[in-house]
Design an enzyme around this catalytic site. Structure first.
Site, mmCIF file in Angstrom:
data_model
loop_
_atom_site.group_PDB
_atom_site.id
_atom_site.type_symbol
_atom_site.label_atom_id
_atom_site.label_comp_id
_atom_site.label_asym_id
_atom_site.label_seq_id
_atom_site.Cartn_x
_atom_site.Cartn_y
_atom_site.Cartn_z
ATOM 1 N N HIS A 42 9.248 15.740 27.015
ATOM 2 C CA HIS A 42 10.152 15.019 27.925
ATOM 3 C C HIS A 42 11.510 14.964 27.228
ATOM 4 C CE1 HIS A 42 11.662 12.157 30.756
ATOM 5 N NE2 HIS A 42 11.417 11.060 30.058
ATOM 6 N N GLN B 299 9.761 7.478 19.349
ATOM 7 C CA GLN B 299 10.086 8.791 18.770
ATOM 8 C C GLN B 299 11.339 8.770 17.896
ATOM 9 O OE1 GLN B 299 10.062 11.809 21.831
ATOM 10 N NE2 GLN B 299 7.910 11.475 22.337
ATOM 11 N N GLU C 277 9.398 5.696 23.385
ATOM 12 C CA GLU C 277 10.154 4.596 22.773
ATOM 13 C C GLU C 277 10.029 4.527 21.246
ATOM 14 O OE1 GLU C 277 7.721 4.298 25.010
ATOM 15 O OE2 GLU C 277 6.303 2.713 24.490
ATOM 16 N N GLY D 181 -1.105 14.075 31.321
ATOM 17 C CA GLY D 181 -1.765 14.867 30.293
ATOM 18 C C GLY D 181 -3.221 15.169 30.625
ATOM 19 N N SER E 103 -4.494 4.515 12.971
ATOM 20 C CA SER E 103 -4.470 4.769 14.415
ATOM 21 C C SER E 103 -5.872 4.804 15.009
ATOM 22 C CB SER E 103 -3.784 6.104 14.658
ATOM 23 O OG SER E 103 -4.040 6.534 15.963
ATOM 24 N N GLN F 134 -0.769 13.261 26.730
ATOM 25 C CA GLN F 134 -0.300 14.635 26.524
ATOM 26 C C GLN F 134 -0.885 15.235 25.247
ATOM 27 O OE1 GLN F 134 1.504 16.761 28.403
ATOM 28 N NE2 GLN F 134 1.677 15.250 30.037
ATOM 29 N N TYR G 16 -2.186 11.523 19.844
ATOM 30 C CA TYR G 16 -3.360 12.095 20.510
ATOM 31 C C TYR G 16 -3.686 11.237 21.730
ATOM 32 C CZ TYR G 16 -7.812 14.627 20.807
ATOM 33 O OH TYR G 16 -8.850 15.428 21.223
ATOM 34 N N SER H 244 -4.288 12.525 63.329
ATOM 35 C CA SER H 244 -4.259 12.462 64.798
ATOM 36 C C SER H 244 -2.822 12.404 65.312
ATOM 37 C CB SER H 244 -5.013 11.210 65.264
ATOM 38 O OG SER H 244 -4.253 10.069 64.914
HETATM 39 N N1 LIG Z 1 1.709 10.676 30.126
HETATM 40 C C1 LIG Z 1 2.045 11.758 30.782
HETATM 41 O O1 LIG Z 1 1.307 12.191 31.603
HETATM 42 C C2 LIG Z 1 3.312 12.521 30.498
HETATM 43 C C3 LIG Z 1 3.743 13.513 31.406
HETATM 44 C C4 LIG Z 1 4.832 14.330 31.040
HETATM 45 C C5 LIG Z 1 5.492 14.109 29.837
HETATM 46 N N2 LIG Z 1 5.080 13.083 29.013
HETATM 47 C C6 LIG Z 1 5.755 12.891 27.752
HETATM 48 O O2 LIG Z 1 4.825 13.172 26.709
HETATM 49 C C7 LIG Z 1 5.102 12.374 25.557
HETATM 50 C C8 LIG Z 1 3.852 11.609 25.180
HETATM 51 O O3 LIG Z 1 3.572 10.683 26.215
HETATM 52 P P1 LIG Z 1 2.093 10.157 26.472
HETATM 53 O O4 LIG Z 1 2.128 9.356 27.734
HETATM 54 O O5 LIG Z 1 1.134 11.292 26.347
HETATM 55 O O6 LIG Z 1 1.934 9.191 25.230
HETATM 56 P P2 LIG Z 1 0.722 8.201 24.929
HETATM 57 O O7 LIG Z 1 -0.516 8.631 25.620
HETATM 58 O O8 LIG Z 1 1.179 6.806 25.186
HETATM 59 O O9 LIG Z 1 0.607 8.438 23.340
HETATM 60 C C9 LIG Z 1 -0.274 7.700 22.650
HETATM 61 C C10 LIG Z 1 -0.566 8.399 21.343
HETATM 62 O O10 LIG Z 1 0.548 8.263 20.457
HETATM 63 C C11 LIG Z 1 0.052 7.687 19.245
HETATM 64 N N3 LIG Z 1 1.069 6.910 18.543
HETATM 65 C C12 LIG Z 1 1.610 5.726 18.913
HETATM 66 N N4 LIG Z 1 2.484 5.318 17.982
HETATM 67 C C13 LIG Z 1 2.479 6.267 17.008
HETATM 68 C C14 LIG Z 1 3.171 6.420 15.772
HETATM 69 N N5 LIG Z 1 4.066 5.515 15.361
HETATM 70 N N6 LIG Z 1 2.920 7.511 15.036
HETATM 71 C C15 LIG Z 1 2.030 8.447 15.447
HETATM 72 N N7 LIG Z 1 1.344 8.360 16.599
HETATM 73 C C16 LIG Z 1 1.582 7.286 17.367
HETATM 74 C C17 LIG Z 1 -1.067 6.823 19.704
HETATM 75 O O11 LIG Z 1 -1.908 6.478 18.618
HETATM 76 P P3 LIG Z 1 -2.610 5.024 18.515
HETATM 77 O O12 LIG Z 1 -4.014 5.249 18.896
HETATM 78 O O13 LIG Z 1 -2.419 4.659 17.108
HETATM 79 O O14 LIG Z 1 -1.873 4.088 19.453
HETATM 80 C C18 LIG Z 1 -1.755 7.752 20.687
HETATM 81 O O15 LIG Z 1 -2.520 8.730 20.013
HETATM 82 C C19 LIG Z 1 6.278 11.487 25.954
HETATM 83 O O16 LIG Z 1 7.457 12.107 25.551
HETATM 84 C C20 LIG Z 1 6.197 11.460 27.484
HETATM 85 O O17 LIG Z 1 7.426 11.200 28.135
HETATM 86 C C21 LIG Z 1 4.006 12.310 29.318
#
Ligand SMILES: NC(=O)c1ccc[n+]([C@@H]2O[C@H](COP(=O)([O-])OP(=O)(O)OC[C@H]3O[C@@H](n4cnc5c(N)ncnc54)[C@H](OP(=O)(O)O)[C@@H]3O)[C@@H](O)[C@H]2O)c1
Length: 339
Positions: A108, A86, A84, A134, A51, A27, A24, A252
């Site tokens: 992704h 997943q 990293e 996101g 979490s 994204q 959460y 300009s």
């Molecule tokens: N960021 C972007 O804008 C963006 C854009 C396009 C695509 N993507 C893709 O979207 C995906 C998610 O990226 P993101 O940047 O949105 O991730 P993120 O914000 O870093 O995700 C964090 C979330 O993942 C949870 N989490 C961490 N470790 C976990 C685990 N072991 N089990 C379950 N939940 C866990 C975290 O919970 P805690 O509170 O416990 O840490 C937090 O809720 C990736 O594949 C990324 O490449 C991202």
């Protein structure tokens, strides 16, 4: 290139399905909220018990379940955790529990493209990769718009994985602006290249080097901040709205002449050669291998670089100046207490 819109999707095929978003964060919160607001009746969020995101998801009204539960029950399981982790998550909690015929979804292509996840062959695997952060996926949806997204199917066990992906993308708001059909490889390699060379790495180094050059030459840090960071948004807004020529129409003639003669001294043949090397490191898998090794030892270099950058003078003076412009933080996209 094929582009799909809401008219090409039938959201009803997933509106009654059990959809779980794992994670959460940036994204994750946007996927969960947009799908729910689009009419999906069973959207869950899956997180670890301890979490820090559990309370945020619950406060937003989501049912929070464990990843094991999610794997057993979901028809569509979107992995919206950091890339990293997943691979480990999939191996330990998902691989043996996911229902036959369920869909494993990605935002992704990295884990599939570089073989960090080898999905079971009795499931669907698709990707909806928004071309924006996101928080923007959520804010654009609320405005009635959507962030364009890339769509691809890696595995089509059910025979209708692409329709499910289109429906998911439509629920996310991507069908309002366009879902572009691609492959996991193309999405992944161009995404890594774009963020390293232009959007994140290239831009932040350009801003910081410009700021440092002015400050080292004796100009006020406040002046350097406005010139090299604050004004980037004003220029990007013009680029976003109408491309490079639109931006050049607004600036300009002096600025435009300087753009032509000096831009090429900054992005010169050496820079272009380096861009090609970066692309080659991405294509060969070297970049991802190095990043995964860094993660295996708990990210010491990553954390040190993050910490050093956070304390740079540009951040200190920037905070002071932004505090004088309270309208900037009104309706902030990122509210770390909620998303
Ligand atoms: N960021 C972007 O804008 C963006 C854009 C396009 C695509 N993507 C893709 O979207 C995906 C998610 O990226 P993101 O940047 O949105 O991730 P993120 O914000 O870093 O995700 C964090 C979330 O993942 C949870 N989490 C961490 N470790 C976990 C685990 N072991 N089990 C379950 N939940 C866990 C975290 O919970 P805690 O509170 O416990 O840490 C937090 O809720 C990736 O594949 C990324 O490449 C991202």
């Amino acid at each position: 290139m094929k582009v799909f819109y809401d008219k090409d999707a039938d959201f009803n095929i997933i509106s009654d399905k059990i959809i779980t978003i794992v994670g959460y964060g940036s994204q994750g919160h946007a996927h969960a909220a947009n799908l729910k607001d689009s009419g999906a009746k069973n959207v869950n969020v899956a997180l670890k018990n301890n979490s820090s995101s559990v309370s945020k998801a619950k406060e937003a009204g989501f049912n929070v379940i464990s990843i094991e539960e999610a794997a057993k029950e979901s028809d569509i399981l979107m992995l919206a955790t950091p890339d990293e982790i997943q691979g480990k998550l999939y191996k330990e909690h998902i691989h043996s529990s996911l229902k036959t015929g369920a869909a494993l979804a990605f935002a992704h292509g990295l884990n599939i493209h570089y073989g960090l996840i080898d999905p079971r062959d009795d499931i669907d695997v698709f990707m909806i990769a928004p071309k924006g952060p996101g928080h923007t996926v959520r804010s654009e949806y609320i405005k009635g718009g959507g962030v364009p997204s890339l769509i691809s199917v890696f595995q089509n066990k059910s025979g209708n994985a692409f329709d499910v992906a289109l429906a998911y993308g439509s629920g996310l708001g991507a069908g309002r602006s366009g879902m572009i059909e691609t492959t996991f490889r193309e999405e992944c390699e161009t995404d890594l290249f774009g963020e390293q060379v232009v959007l994140c790495g290239g831009l932040t180094e350009l801003i910081t080097a410009g700021y440092e050059t002015l400050v080292e030459a004796g100009y006020a840090p406040e002046m350097a901040y406005f010139e090299c960071l604050h004004e980037v948004k004003l220029i990007v807004d013009l680029l976003y709205e109408g491309g490079i020529a639109n931006m050049r129409y607004s600036i300009s003639n002096t600025a435009e002449y300087g753009d032509y003669v000096s831009g090429k001294r900054i992005i010169n043949n050496e820079t272009r050669k380096e861009m090609k090397k970066i692309l080659s490191d991405i294509q060969s898998g070297k970049f991802t291998k190095d990043w995964m090794m860094e993660c295996q030892v708990n990210q010491p270099n990553f954390k040190a670089m993050r910490n050093k950058a956070k304390n740079h003078g540009i951040e200190v003076v920037g905070k002071k100046l932004r505090d004088m412009m309270p309208w900037i933080s009104k309706n902030k996209l990122v509210d770390t207490k909620k998303n």
